[in-house]
Design a protein around this motif. Structure first.
Motif, short mmCIF file in Angstrom:
data_model
loop_
_atom_site.label_atom_id
_atom_site.label_comp_id
_atom_site.label_asym_id
_atom_site.label_seq_id
_atom_site.Cartn_x
_atom_site.Cartn_y
_atom_site.Cartn_z
N GLY A 53 0.82 -1.21 0.00
CA GLY A 53 0.00 0.00 0.00
C GLY A 53 0.86 1.26 0.00
O GLY A 53 0.56 2.22 -0.72
N ASP A 54 1.90 1.27 0.82
CA ASP A 54 2.79 2.43 0.84
C ASP A 54 3.51 2.58 -0.49
O ASP A 54 3.69 3.70 -0.99
N PHE A 55 3.95 1.49 -1.06
CA PHE A 55 4.62 1.53 -2.37
C PHE A 55 3.71 2.17 -3.42
O PHE A 55 4.12 3.06 -4.16
N GLN A 56 2.46 1.72 -3.46
CA GLN A 56 1.51 2.25 -4.45
C GLN A 56 1.21 3.73 -4.19
O GLN A 56 1.06 4.51 -5.13
N ALA A 57 1.11 4.09 -2.93
CA ALA A 57 0.83 5.50 -2.59
C ALA A 57 1.99 6.40 -3.02
O ALA A 57 1.77 7.49 -3.57
N ILE A 58 3.22 5.97 -2.77
CA ILE A 58 4.38 6.75 -3.18
C ILE A 58 4.42 6.89 -4.70
O ILE A 58 4.69 7.97 -5.24
N SER A 59 4.12 5.81 -5.39
CA SER A 59 4.07 5.84 -6.86
C SER A 59 3.03 6.83 -7.35
O SER A 59 3.27 7.61 -8.29
N ALA A 60 1.86 6.83 -6.71
CA ALA A 60 0.78 7.74 -7.11
C ALA A 60 1.14 9.19 -6.83
O ALA A 60 0.88 10.08 -7.65
N VAL A 61 1.72 9.45 -5.67
CA VAL A 61 2.15 10.81 -5.33
C VAL A 61 3.24 11.26 -6.30
O VAL A 61 3.24 12.41 -6.76
N ALA A 85 13.48 3.45 -4.77
CA ALA A 85 13.78 3.97 -6.11
C ALA A 85 12.70 3.56 -7.10
O ALA A 85 12.29 4.37 -7.96
N ASP A 86 12.22 2.34 -7.01
CA ASP A 86 11.17 1.87 -7.91
C ASP A 86 9.88 2.67 -7.71
O ASP A 86 9.20 3.03 -8.67
N ALA A 87 9.53 2.94 -6.45
CA ALA A 87 8.30 3.67 -6.16
C ALA A 87 8.36 5.12 -6.66
O ALA A 87 7.34 5.72 -6.97
N LEU A 88 9.57 5.66 -6.72
CA LEU A 88 9.75 7.07 -7.08
C LEU A 88 9.97 7.29 -8.58
O LEU A 88 10.23 8.42 -9.01
N GLN A 89 9.84 6.26 -9.38
CA GLN A 89 10.21 6.36 -10.79
C GLN A 89 9.52 7.49 -11.53
O GLN A 89 10.11 8.14 -12.40
N ALA A 90 8.26 7.75 -11.21
CA ALA A 90 7.49 8.75 -11.97
C ALA A 90 7.74 10.19 -11.50
O ALA A 90 7.24 11.13 -12.12
N ALA A 91 8.51 10.37 -10.45
CA ALA A 91 8.70 11.71 -9.87
C ALA A 91 9.57 12.59 -10.76
O ALA A 91 10.58 12.13 -11.30
#
Length: 341
Positions: A53-61, A85-91
């Motif tokens: 859930g946290d991974f998906q939330a970070i990705s969405a943010v 790093a994977d969760a932050l890819q879209a930032a």
């Protein structure tokens, strides 16, 4: 020229650790967008390795936020750092925030590692993180209760490995302002490469001094990043309150001579949104964002306010997002105020 203080908001990570304050992915995105309107410099959006859930939330943010740096917490190991790093890819701009405990108590009881093992682990983790992101923060967990000589060695080593921000947390809210400020100052003086990193403070409010300690870390210690949360939300007694930090720097600019990028008119909207989503009611007498923060009940105060607001107000309610201040008519108002209305 005034120095800039970086505002690092951890409402979505440390704030969520308040028991009962968990947020859904969509709720985190809503708060992150408000934090961006507030012009927060860094948004710590979660702890990617802690749950899916946290991974998906970070990705969405990361996908939703365009202007602020988006950050994920990670333990100082390859698995956590990779997950961050994977969760932050879209930032558009991302930061990996790695932490490792450095106090004798935490190393012995929690990590069951020797100081030398902790030092090597810290170096390896930052070296690894630098391959995945250019903006790396290192936190020495329970830093304030760490031994100065050892902490100096760890900080010097992680800066050499590429950490660009060094955070020295008062993890358990044990510090007092002068001592904490001097602690940061001593570290910065003794670490040979201290000028190669931005120094950060992260204080908890167990003794009610989180804001004072953070400001001392900046004014006395020379830190230039403050980690904080909306409404002071956080584990146990909470974290440093963003609204109090921002308005302290603005109201007492004569003393601090520092600025931040925050749009203060967005403070109350942010406070109300976080309170609504978490269900944590803001106490009425809470500084800046409490319902009574700009309300006046005493007749003597009311008389002064009606003549000139500066008699009893050091800030304008409108500057932080309230519509106006309030005169509360009641038994304390006195006959003069009653006739005036």
């Amino acid at each position: 020229m005034s120095d800039k203080v970086i505002i690092f908001d951890t409402t979505l990570r440390d704030g969520e650790q308040s028991p009962g304050a968990s947020m859904t992915k969509d709720e985190k995105v809503r708060i992150a967008r408000q934090l961006e309107r507030l012009k927060v410099d860094v948004i710590e959006s979660g702890f990617a390795a802690s749950s899916e859930g946290d991974f998906q939330a970070i990705s969405a943010v990361s996908a939703a936020v365009k202007d602020s740096i988006v950050c994920s917490l990670a333990r100082a190991n390859d698995k956590d750092i990779t997950r961050a790093a994977d969760a932050l890819q879209a930032a558009n701009a991302k930061r990996i925030h790695a932490f490792l405990a450095t106090s004798p108590l935490h190393m012995a009881v929690k990590l069951r590692m020797s100081p030398e093992e902790v030092l090597e682990q810290a170096k390896r983790s930052i070296r690894f993180a630098r391959n995945l992101a250019s903006d790396i923060e290192f936190s020495a967990e329970d830093g304030y209760r760490s031994e100065m000589d050892f902490l100096c060695r760890v900080v010097e080593a992680v800066i050499n490995e590429g950490a660009s921000t060094i955070n020295i947390p008062d993890t358990v809210g044990y510090a007092t302002p002068e001592l904490y400020g001097d602690f940061i100052k001593t570290l910065r003086t003794r670490v040979p490469n201290s000028d190669k990193a931005i120094w950060s403070v992260h204080c908890h409010n167990d003794l009610g001094m989180a804001v004072a300690n953070s400001l001392a870390g900046v004014k006395i210690g020379g830190a230039r990043q403050i980690e904080c949360t909306i409404n002071g939300l956080g584990e146990r007694a909470g974290n440093t309150a963003l609204e109090e930090i921002v308005m302290s720097l603005r109201t007492r600019k004569d003393y601090f001579d520092m600025v931040c990028a925050i749009d203060a008119s967005q403070i109350v909207p942010a406070s109300k949104l976080v309170s609504q989503i978490t269900g944590f009611v803001v106490q009425p007498n809470k500084a800046v964002v409490g319902a009574n923060a700009f309300a006046h009940a005493s007749g003597i105060h009311q008389d002064g306010i009606l003549k000139n607001r500066e008699t009893y107000e050091i800030m304008r309610a409108e500057d932080v997002g309230w519509t106006t201040n309030k005169i509360v008519l009641g038994k304390l108002s006195g006959r003069k105020i009653g006739r005036a209305h």
